[in-house]
Write an enzyme that holds these catalytic residues in place. Structure first.
Site, PDB file in Angstrom:
ATOM      1  N   ILE A 163       0.647  -1.308   0.032  1.00 43.08           N
ATOM      2  CA  ILE A 163       0.168   0.168  -0.067  1.00 43.08           C
ATOM      3  C   ILE A 163       0.945   1.411  -0.104  1.00 43.08           C
ATOM      4  CG2 ILE A 163      -2.156   1.538   1.394  1.00 43.08           C
ATOM      5  CD1 ILE A 163      -2.490  -1.409  -0.713  1.00 43.08           C
ATOM      6  N   GLU A 200      -0.752  -0.517 -10.136  1.00 43.79           N
ATOM      7  CA  GLU A 200      -1.854   0.405 -10.975  1.00 43.79           C
ATOM      8  C   GLU A 200      -2.323  -0.429 -11.902  1.00 43.79           C
ATOM      9  OE1 GLU A 200      -3.784   4.289 -10.248  1.00 43.79           O
ATOM     10  OE2 GLU A 200      -2.124   4.649  -8.386  1.00 43.79           O
ATOM     11  N   GLY A 209      26.781   6.496 -18.926  1.00 47.96           N
ATOM     12  CA  GLY A 209      28.154   5.410 -18.939  1.00 47.96           C
ATOM     13  C   GLY A 209      28.584   5.516 -17.391  1.00 47.96           C
ATOM     14  N   GLN A 262      27.042   9.802 -33.931  1.00 45.28           N
ATOM     15  CA  GLN A 262      26.094   9.909 -34.841  1.00 45.28           C
ATOM     16  C   GLN A 262      24.551   8.647 -34.070  1.00 45.28           C
ATOM     17  OE1 GLN A 262      25.449   8.500 -38.231  1.00 45.28           O
ATOM     18  NE2 GLN A 262      24.353  10.480 -39.316  1.00 45.28           N
TER      19      GLN A 262
END
Ligand code: CAA
Length: 377
Positions: free
Chosen positions: A152, A357, A333, A273
């Site tokens: 809870i 939930e 890292g 990239q």
């Protein structure tokens, strides 16, 4: 975002950076919840945002609330969750309570003086919520509760609990919902969980041993408790989604900032990239999750709650939180794995968003059932 939403977010941003952020690393390690912070957020109007003003709420929309939760989550998922679950308790009382119950319980919760909690799960009934075994036996003037509730959120710090217990037959139709106050005779707290994350928000067992609850604290009517719980979760799942968005956004912010500063091979690592593609994917997932959460909130605000979109929003945003926080740790890292930077805390806190939930597998059950209904019709 409209002008008022921008003001809410700007105000919360100042508050969290000033009061919440500096404490979080320490409090996470100490598992320390600060009631004074919650009280202060109440004074600022953030602990009862969607409840009508006549009961002390701010009378705002779920969409406004989602923006606020997203902002708080960027510093603390634990405080955002405490507010979210307390608000779910209020929403239940507001939707299913009678006038006396609303007047008695709501002002304390909306003002942030007290915290609300939701007690559905038990050791044998997590995903299969309708199998719960806690009993509420009818006696003269009320009910006697016996049983134990598990996991809870805010257990032990909350004052007002919505407790689902069995008053009748097996299954969903035999369940009723009760309001139980901290301090009621026969109601005590059991084991406090030691967890991977959400360390600031206590998770605790509730124990009911011959606990008398008067008739006046039964919500709506006998046998209505499962519908109370499920419809509350329809709202709660949207707000858990908003918390997932805030968690993911913070991790993305940290990753991009770090990648622009950190140099390897004589250049900022942002220039690689491979990392740019990772961050582009992270940003796209965060934005897609936010749109889904706001779509679910808008349907709620328009009075046409969409259970399917609420489940989609919860699943998508919390899966995104897990993925984006994990990628943020990867981009940082070695230091990302240490407590010197906050991303490891956000990664630990993200995990349980996929579980609470309704696990994300349960969200798929809900979505698939709605699909079946739609296509059968
Ligand atoms: N709104 C209103 N009524 C609903 C409803 C909803 N969203 N969903 C179901 N109901 C009603 C149904 O209509 C049905 O009533 P009728 O028989 O009168 O038609 C009744 O409830 C039973 O429904 P189901 O047959 O669908 O019930 P089920 O046993 O198959 O369970 C479930 C469905 C979706 C799997 C459900 O058990 C569930 O959501 N499980 C996950 C539980 C969960 O989310 N737990 C979270 C714990 S709380 C928490 O994590 C908070 C926190 O502290 C952070």
């Amino acid at each position: 975002m409209n002008e008022m939403q921008q003001e809410i977010v700007a105000g919360l941003n100042r508050y969290r950076m000033d009061k919440i952020e500096p404490l979080m690393e320490h409090d996470d390690q100490e598992c320390k919840f600060r009631m004074e912070l919650f009280n202060e957020m109440g004074e600022l109007g953030f602990t009862g945002m969607t409840i009508p003003e006549e009961y002390g709420g701010a009378g705002l929309s779920y969409e406004d609330f989602c923006y606020a939760l997203e902002e708080i989550s960027k510093s603390s998922i634990s405080y955002a969750v405490t507010i979210s679950v307390s608000s779910m308790t209020q929403a239940i009382i507001n939707a299913f309570g009678n006038d006396d119950q609303k007047k008695k319980y709501l002002p304390d919760l909306t003002s942030g003086k007290g915290i609300g909690a939701f007690a559905l799960s038990e050791s044998g009934s997590g995903s299969d919520a309708a199998a719960l075994k806690t009993t509420a036996k009818k006696v003269d003037g009320g009910y006697i509760l016996n049983g134990t509730k598990l996991w809870i959120t805010s257990g032990g710090i909350a004052k007002t609990y919505i407790v689902m217990a069995r008053t009748g037959v097996e299954g969903a139709k035999g369940i009723s919902a009760f309001i139980v106050q901290d301090g009621t005779e026969g109601f005590s707290y059991g084991k406090k969980e030691s967890k991977m994350g959400w360390n600031i928000s206590p998770t605790r067992e509730l124990v009911f041993e011959n606990c008398f609850v008067p008739d006046s604290d039964l919500l709506k009517e006998e046998g209505f408790g499962f519908k109370v719980a499920m419809s509350a979760l329809d709202r709660g799942r949207i707000t858990i989604g908003a918390i997932g968005v805030g968690c993911a956004q913070r991790a993305l912010d940290e990753a991009v900032k770090y990648s622009l500063e950190r140099k390897q091979f004589k250049q900022e690592i942002f220039k690689f990239q491979g990392l740019q593609f990772m961050m582009a994917d992270m940003a796209t997932e965060v934005e897609a999750s936010r749109l889904l959460v706001h779509s679910a909130a808008q349907s709620f605000d328009a009075g046409t709650p969409n259970q399917t979109v609420a489940s989609m929003a919860k699943m998508k945003a919390t899966d995104t939180a897990m993925k984006v926080t994990t990628d943020a740790v990867q981009i940082l890292g070695g230091v990302g794995y240490t407590k010197e930077y906050p991303v490891e805390r956000f990664m630990r806190d993200a995990k349980v968003l996929q579980i609470v939930e309704g696990t994300n597998q349960i969200q798929k059950v809900v979505i698939a059932r709605q699909l079946k209904k739609k296509y059968e019709n």
